[in-house]
Design a protein around this motif. Sequence first.
Motif, short mmCIF file in Angstrom:
data_model
loop_
_atom_site.label_atom_id
_atom_site.label_comp_id
_atom_site.label_asym_id
_atom_site.label_seq_id
_atom_site.Cartn_x
_atom_site.Cartn_y
_atom_site.Cartn_z
N SER A 20 0.85 -1.18 0.00
CA SER A 20 0.00 0.00 0.00
C SER A 20 0.88 1.23 0.00
O SER A 20 2.00 1.21 0.52
CB SER A 20 -0.90 0.03 1.24
OG SER A 20 -1.76 -1.08 1.28
N CYS A 21 0.37 2.29 -0.58
CA CYS A 21 1.07 3.57 -0.57
C CYS A 21 0.03 4.65 -0.30
O CYS A 21 -0.82 4.92 -1.16
CB CYS A 21 1.78 3.80 -1.88
SG CYS A 21 2.56 5.43 -2.04
N ALA A 22 0.11 5.24 0.87
CA ALA A 22 -0.84 6.27 1.27
C ALA A 22 -0.25 7.65 0.99
O ALA A 22 0.90 7.92 1.34
CB ALA A 22 -1.17 6.13 2.75
N ALA A 23 -1.05 8.49 0.37
CA ALA A 23 -0.61 9.85 0.04
C ALA A 23 -1.26 10.87 0.96
O ALA A 23 -2.41 10.71 1.37
CB ALA A 23 -0.97 10.17 -1.41
N SER A 24 -0.50 11.92 1.25
CA SER A 24 -1.00 12.94 2.16
C SER A 24 -1.81 14.02 1.47
O SER A 24 -2.50 14.79 2.12
CB SER A 24 0.17 13.60 2.89
OG SER A 24 1.00 14.26 1.95
N SER A 25 -1.72 14.07 0.15
CA SER A 25 -2.29 15.20 -0.58
C SER A 25 -3.73 14.97 -1.01
O SER A 25 -4.09 13.88 -1.47
CB SER A 25 -1.45 15.49 -1.82
OG SER A 25 -2.05 16.49 -2.62
N LEU A 27 -4.76 16.21 -3.55
CA LEU A 27 -4.66 16.20 -5.02
C LEU A 27 -4.32 14.82 -5.55
O LEU A 27 -4.06 14.66 -6.74
CB LEU A 27 -3.59 17.19 -5.48
CG LEU A 27 -3.86 18.66 -5.16
CD1 LEU A 27 -2.66 19.51 -5.59
CD2 LEU A 27 -5.12 19.14 -5.87
N PHE A 28 -4.35 13.83 -4.68
CA PHE A 28 -3.99 12.47 -5.08
C PHE A 28 -4.73 12.02 -6.33
O PHE A 28 -4.16 11.38 -7.21
CB PHE A 28 -4.28 11.51 -3.92
CG PHE A 28 -4.06 10.06 -4.25
CD1 PHE A 28 -5.12 9.23 -4.60
CD2 PHE A 28 -2.79 9.52 -4.20
CE1 PHE A 28 -4.92 7.89 -4.90
CE2 PHE A 28 -2.57 8.18 -4.50
CZ PHE A 28 -3.64 7.37 -4.84
N SER A 29 -5.99 12.35 -6.42
CA SER A 29 -6.81 11.89 -7.55
C SER A 29 -6.39 12.52 -8.87
O SER A 29 -6.89 12.12 -9.93
CB SER A 29 -8.28 12.17 -7.29
OG SER A 29 -8.51 13.56 -7.18
N THR A 77 -4.93 6.21 -1.71
CA THR A 77 -4.02 5.08 -1.57
C THR A 77 -3.92 4.32 -2.89
O THR A 77 -4.93 4.14 -3.59
CB THR A 77 -4.50 4.13 -0.47
OG1 THR A 77 -4.58 4.85 0.78
CG2 THR A 77 -3.53 2.96 -0.29
N VAL A 78 -2.71 3.90 -3.21
CA VAL A 78 -2.47 3.02 -4.35
C VAL A 78 -1.94 1.70 -3.81
O VAL A 78 -1.24 1.67 -2.79
CB VAL A 78 -1.49 3.66 -5.36
CG1 VAL A 78 -0.13 3.89 -4.75
CG2 VAL A 78 -1.39 2.84 -6.63
N TYR A 79 -2.30 0.63 -4.50
CA TYR A 79 -1.95 -0.71 -4.05
C TYR A 79 -1.16 -1.45 -5.12
O TYR A 79 -1.28 -1.17 -6.32
CB TYR A 79 -3.22 -1.51 -3.74
CG TYR A 79 -4.13 -0.86 -2.75
CD1 TYR A 79 -5.22 -0.10 -3.18
CD2 TYR A 79 -3.91 -0.97 -1.39
CE1 TYR A 79 -6.08 0.52 -2.29
CE2 TYR A 79 -4.76 -0.34 -0.48
CZ TYR A 79 -5.84 0.39 -0.93
OH TYR A 79 -6.67 1.01 -0.03
#
Length: 124
Positions: A20-25, A27-29, A77-79
């Motif tokens: 998993s990779c969690a982003a703080s932004s 703007l992730f999308s 999050t990206v997996y």
Amino acid sequence: VQLQASGGGLVQAGGSLRLSCAASSHLFSEYAMGWFRQAPGKEREFVAAITKSGESTYYADSVKGRFTISRNNARTTVYLQMNSLKPEDTAVYYCAADEIGSITTDQASAYDYWGQGTLVTVSS
């Protein structure tokens, strides 16, 4: 943008892991996301990428059919689902974000933000 990768560990050959990779932004999308890996003594190499919408994905030949990249924009999050793991998959895995979200690329220089990496070790 801060990216936090997790989910690495030790697994036997033939096993599975999900990174998993969690982003703080928020703007992730808007970002395309990618996974890269670096084995000991080797250069960093591309693994998989996904567009901002999730409609398009792209894989390295070495993982095609075994790994699946996906994303949840609501969870920022990206997996990376990794099945049928092989000892040669052993590496530190990094996630990365590309502000040009509409295309996928295997060029590390195109990515604007990088996570810290998570170690995957596959035993034979």
